[in-house]
Design an enzyme around this catalytic site. Structure first.
Site, PDB file in Angstrom:
ATOM      1  N   ASN A  71      -9.953  -0.598  -0.413  1.00  0.00           N
ATOM      2  CA  ASN A  71      -8.529  -0.278  -0.323  1.00  0.00           C
ATOM      3  C   ASN A  71      -8.023  -0.894  -1.721  1.00  0.00           C
ATOM      4  O   ASN A  71      -8.240  -2.001  -1.927  1.00  0.00           O
ATOM      5  CB  ASN A  71      -7.961  -1.017   0.719  1.00  0.00           C
ATOM      6  CG  ASN A  71      -6.421  -0.974   0.736  1.00  0.00           C
ATOM      7  OD1 ASN A  71      -5.845  -0.515  -0.297  1.00  0.00           O
ATOM      8  ND2 ASN A  71      -5.816  -1.696   1.875  1.00  0.00           N
ATOM      9  N   HIS A 114      -3.513   7.041   2.531  1.00  0.00           N
ATOM     10  CA  HIS A 114      -3.936   5.884   1.900  1.00  0.00           C
ATOM     11  C   HIS A 114      -5.209   5.397   2.473  1.00  0.00           C
ATOM     12  O   HIS A 114      -5.650   5.703   3.689  1.00  0.00           O
ATOM     13  CB  HIS A 114      -2.833   4.687   2.266  1.00  0.00           C
ATOM     14  CG  HIS A 114      -3.222   3.486   2.062  1.00  0.00           C
ATOM     15  ND1 HIS A 114      -3.358   2.998   0.456  1.00  0.00           N
ATOM     16  CD2 HIS A 114      -3.274   2.199   2.380  1.00  0.00           C
ATOM     17  CE1 HIS A 114      -3.843   1.629   0.674  1.00  0.00           C
ATOM     18  NE2 HIS A 114      -3.585   1.396   1.977  1.00  0.00           N
ATOM     19  N   CYS A 138       0.987  -0.969  -0.063  1.00  0.00           N
ATOM     20  CA  CYS A 138      -0.070  -0.139  -0.038  1.00  0.00           C
ATOM     21  C   CYS A 138       0.946   1.445   0.033  1.00  0.00           C
ATOM     22  O   CYS A 138       0.404   2.342  -0.276  1.00  0.00           O
ATOM     23  CB  CYS A 138      -0.865  -0.021   1.112  1.00  0.00           C
ATOM     24  SG  CYS A 138      -2.024  -1.297   1.163  1.00  0.00           S
TER      25      CYS A 138
HETATM   26  N1  ACO Z   1     -17.789  -9.188   9.285  1.00  0.00           N
HETATM   27  C1  ACO Z   1     -18.117  -9.405  10.420  1.00  0.00           C
HETATM   28  N2  ACO Z   1     -17.266  -9.821  11.587  1.00  0.00           N
HETATM   29  C2  ACO Z   1     -15.943  -9.835  11.137  1.00  0.00           C
HETATM   30  C3  ACO Z   1     -15.434  -9.642   9.940  1.00  0.00           C
HETATM   31  C4  ACO Z   1     -16.425  -9.291   8.774  1.00  0.00           C
HETATM   32  N3  ACO Z   1     -16.213  -9.041   7.635  1.00  0.00           N
HETATM   33  N4  ACO Z   1     -14.052  -9.483   9.744  1.00  0.00           N
HETATM   34  C5  ACO Z   1     -13.823  -9.801  11.052  1.00  0.00           C
HETATM   35  N5  ACO Z   1     -14.783  -9.969  12.119  1.00  0.00           N
HETATM   36  C6  ACO Z   1     -14.983 -10.393  13.493  1.00  0.00           C
HETATM   37  C7  ACO Z   1     -13.884 -11.075  14.097  1.00  0.00           C
HETATM   38  O1  ACO Z   1     -14.111 -12.435  13.596  1.00  0.00           O
HETATM   39  C8  ACO Z   1     -13.651 -10.713  15.434  1.00  0.00           C
HETATM   40  O2  ACO Z   1     -14.612 -11.668  16.088  1.00  0.00           O
HETATM   41  P1  ACO Z   1     -14.282 -11.965  17.602  1.00  0.00           P
HETATM   42  O3  ACO Z   1     -14.023 -10.829  18.445  1.00  0.00           O
HETATM   43  O4  ACO Z   1     -15.504 -12.854  17.864  1.00  0.00           O
HETATM   44  O5  ACO Z   1     -12.991 -12.957  17.277  1.00  0.00           O
HETATM   45  C9  ACO Z   1     -14.293  -9.184  15.255  1.00  0.00           C
HETATM   46  O6  ACO Z   1     -15.090  -9.076  14.008  1.00  0.00           O
HETATM   47  C10 ACO Z   1     -13.150  -8.300  15.581  1.00  0.00           C
HETATM   48  O7  ACO Z   1     -12.207  -8.350  14.526  1.00  0.00           O
HETATM   49  P2  ACO Z   1     -10.910  -7.826  14.397  1.00  0.00           P
HETATM   50  O8  ACO Z   1      -9.761  -8.180  13.563  1.00  0.00           O
HETATM   51  O9  ACO Z   1     -10.416  -7.359  15.632  1.00  0.00           O
HETATM   52  O10 ACO Z   1     -11.674  -6.314  13.773  1.00  0.00           O
HETATM   53  P3  ACO Z   1     -10.819  -5.024  13.716  1.00  0.00           P
HETATM   54  O11 ACO Z   1     -11.786  -3.879  14.152  1.00  0.00           O
HETATM   55  O12 ACO Z   1      -9.439  -5.037  13.808  1.00  0.00           O
HETATM   56  O13 ACO Z   1     -11.133  -4.794  11.765  1.00  0.00           O
HETATM   57  C11 ACO Z   1      -9.798  -4.755   9.966  1.00  0.00           C
HETATM   58  C12 ACO Z   1     -10.514  -5.465  11.074  1.00  0.00           C
HETATM   59  C13 ACO Z   1     -10.837  -3.872   9.313  1.00  0.00           C
HETATM   60  C14 ACO Z   1      -8.954  -5.652   8.930  1.00  0.00           C
HETATM   61  C15 ACO Z   1      -8.639  -3.838  10.954  1.00  0.00           C
HETATM   62  O14 ACO Z   1      -7.977  -4.647  11.581  1.00  0.00           O
HETATM   63  C16 ACO Z   1      -8.000  -3.259   9.935  1.00  0.00           C
HETATM   64  O15 ACO Z   1      -8.360  -2.158   9.247  1.00  0.00           O
HETATM   65  N6  ACO Z   1      -6.488  -3.403  10.045  1.00  0.00           N
HETATM   66  C17 ACO Z   1      -5.414  -2.429   9.428  1.00  0.00           C
HETATM   67  C18 ACO Z   1      -5.556  -2.860   7.712  1.00  0.00           C
HETATM   68  C19 ACO Z   1      -4.481  -2.001   7.102  1.00  0.00           C
HETATM   69  O16 ACO Z   1      -4.063  -0.762   7.262  1.00  0.00           O
HETATM   70  N7  ACO Z   1      -3.750  -2.691   6.115  1.00  0.00           N
HETATM   71  C20 ACO Z   1      -2.557  -2.164   5.652  1.00  0.00           C
HETATM   72  C21 ACO Z   1      -2.779  -1.870   4.262  1.00  0.00           C
HETATM   73  S1  ACO Z   1      -3.299  -3.410   3.217  1.00  0.00           S
HETATM   74  C22 ACO Z   1      -1.874  -3.738   2.320  1.00  0.00           C
HETATM   75  O17 ACO Z   1      -0.576  -3.114   2.345  1.00  0.00           O
HETATM   76  C23 ACO Z   1      -1.834  -4.764   0.904  1.00  0.00           C
END
Ligand code: ACO
Length: 340
Positions: A290, A260, A121
């Site tokens: 993204n 980003h 990214c």
């Molecule tokens: N729908 C419903 N529930 C979900 C989903 C979904 N699509 N995905 C995960 N959950 C659940 C999980 O199973 C978890 O349940 P649990 O608590 O029972 O275990 C709960 O939601 C919370 O999961 P988290 O992973 O903690 O959710 P979070 O709030 O962190 O959001 C996300 C996830 C959106 C991926 C976030 O972590 C994020 O944005 N991370 C950074 C992404 C990023 O910046 N990436 C870098 C760039 S990408 C690149 O370089 C290619």
């Protein structure tokens, strides 16, 4: 790595183009594919829909070429005048030849050489700095910097934690020398100690394609979302504050933050730390998700009518590697004249 210089010519963005596939993948569509819901996706990420390249004969080079073609047409530029093409991507059409070579041929840039740059990214920002170096050193007069990713090709539509995030797109900018405006400063970081948090495990020389890698779904992107989120929130905000301090900029001095688009919550936290109101933050994650290397040029394209010469822009990215950075850019031309 950081750079700051005042004696060389600046590398200014003087033209832009973009490409978005027509097919929309909405949160409602994803509800039919994995166990998720619209409200979770919107509140946790800010995403409402993404674009998907839905043609088996087309991939990243096609989207990158379309973005470049739009740039040439809108700004009446002859492709033969391009010296260098840098394509930031982690989804090249194939390992080699490079996407840049495929683009060079497809757009008729017969006098250009080119290469791909892989920084997930952060790819576009790293490519912008690279392209600017060729302008600043006098080695090139016209550099095409393209961010393009077909994320649908490496997204596992059985993994609800990643498939909701990504979309396909391309954005292109032209860099040319400018006496005053252009790229003023950059700060970039890499931290391979956390490489395992965001990775495409197979298909490279470590895990070449095999029946096992396919069976284990190792040709799809894997992300440990929570720690990446924590690193992204601090990394992006810290690097933006760093570049503001280095250049004596306050929140009032910054006209636009061009972040980003990985997660609206990461963007909000960054804007907060910089002291920016929401009207100064380019945000289109709800429409495209993204798109990895394409997010920053897509934002610039969407906001081009509002950009005026002399505007102070802070561009920032965070992604796999880990990689992150910020660039301070002064806008060089009146986007309104190209708003057709
Ligand atoms: N729908 C419903 N529930 C979900 C989903 C979904 N699509 N995905 C995960 N959950 C659940 C999980 O199973 C978890 O349940 P649990 O608590 O029972 O275990 C709960 O939601 C919370 O999961 P988290 O992973 O903690 O959710 P979070 O709030 O962190 O959001 C996300 C996830 C959106 C991926 C976030 O972590 C994020 O944005 N991370 C950074 C992404 C990023 O910046 N990436 C870098 C760039 S990408 C690149 O370089 C290619």
């Amino acid at each position: 790595m950081s750079t700051s210089s005042s004696s060389q010519p600046r590398a200014a963005i003087t033209a832009m183009g973009h490409f978005l596939p027509e097919k929309r993948l909405t949160n409602a569509d994803l509800e039919q594919i994995v166990d998720t819901d619209d409200e979770w996706i919107r509140t946790r990420t800010g995403i409402e829909e993404r674009r998907i390249l839905d043609d088996p004969d087309k991939a990243t080079a096609y989207m990158a070429s379309q973005a470049a073609e739009e740039l040439f047409q809108k700004h009446d530029i002859d492709p033969a005048t391009i010296d260098l093409i840098i394509v930031a991507t982690i989804t090249p059409d194939m390992e080699f030849p490079s996407t840049a070579c495929l683009v060079q041929d497809s757009i008729g840039a017969q006098n250009a050489w080119g290469f791909d740059l892989a920084a997930a990214c952060s790819g576009f920002l790293f490519a912008l700095t690279n392209g600017a170096s060729f302008i600043e050193s006098g080695r090139a007069k016209r550099v095409l910097v393209i961010g393009a990713d077909t994320m649908s090709a490496i997204t596992d539509y059985e993994d609800r934690s990643t498939c909701i995030l990504f979309g396909d797109a391309a954005g292109a900018v032209l860099l040319e020398p400018h006496d005053t405006y252009g790229l003023q400063d950059t700060v970039h970081y890499s931290d391979g100690a956390h490489a395992d948090l965001l990775t495409l495990p197979a298909g490279g020389s470590l895990n070449p394609a095999s029946h096992e890698t396919v069976d284990q779904r190792l040709h799809y992107l894997k992300q440990d979302g929570r720690p990446v989120f924590r690193h992204a929130v601090t990394g992006m905000a810290d690097v933006c504050v760093e570049i503001m301090e280095r250049n004596d900029l306050t929140g009032d001095d910054v006209d636009f933050l061009v972040p980003h688009q990985a997660n609206k919550r990461i963007i909000d936290a960054t804007a907060n730390r910089m002291g920016l109101s929401s009207d100064k933050v380019m945000l289109n994650i709800h429409r495209y998700g993204n798109t990895t290397a394409a997010t920053v040029p897509l934002c610039l394209n969407d906001w081009q009518a509002e950009l005026k010469p002399g505007h102070n822009l802070v561009l920032t990215t965070f992604g796999g590697g880990l990689t992150w950075g910020a660039s301070y850019l002064t806008w060089a031309y009146d986007g309104a004249e190209y708003d057709s």
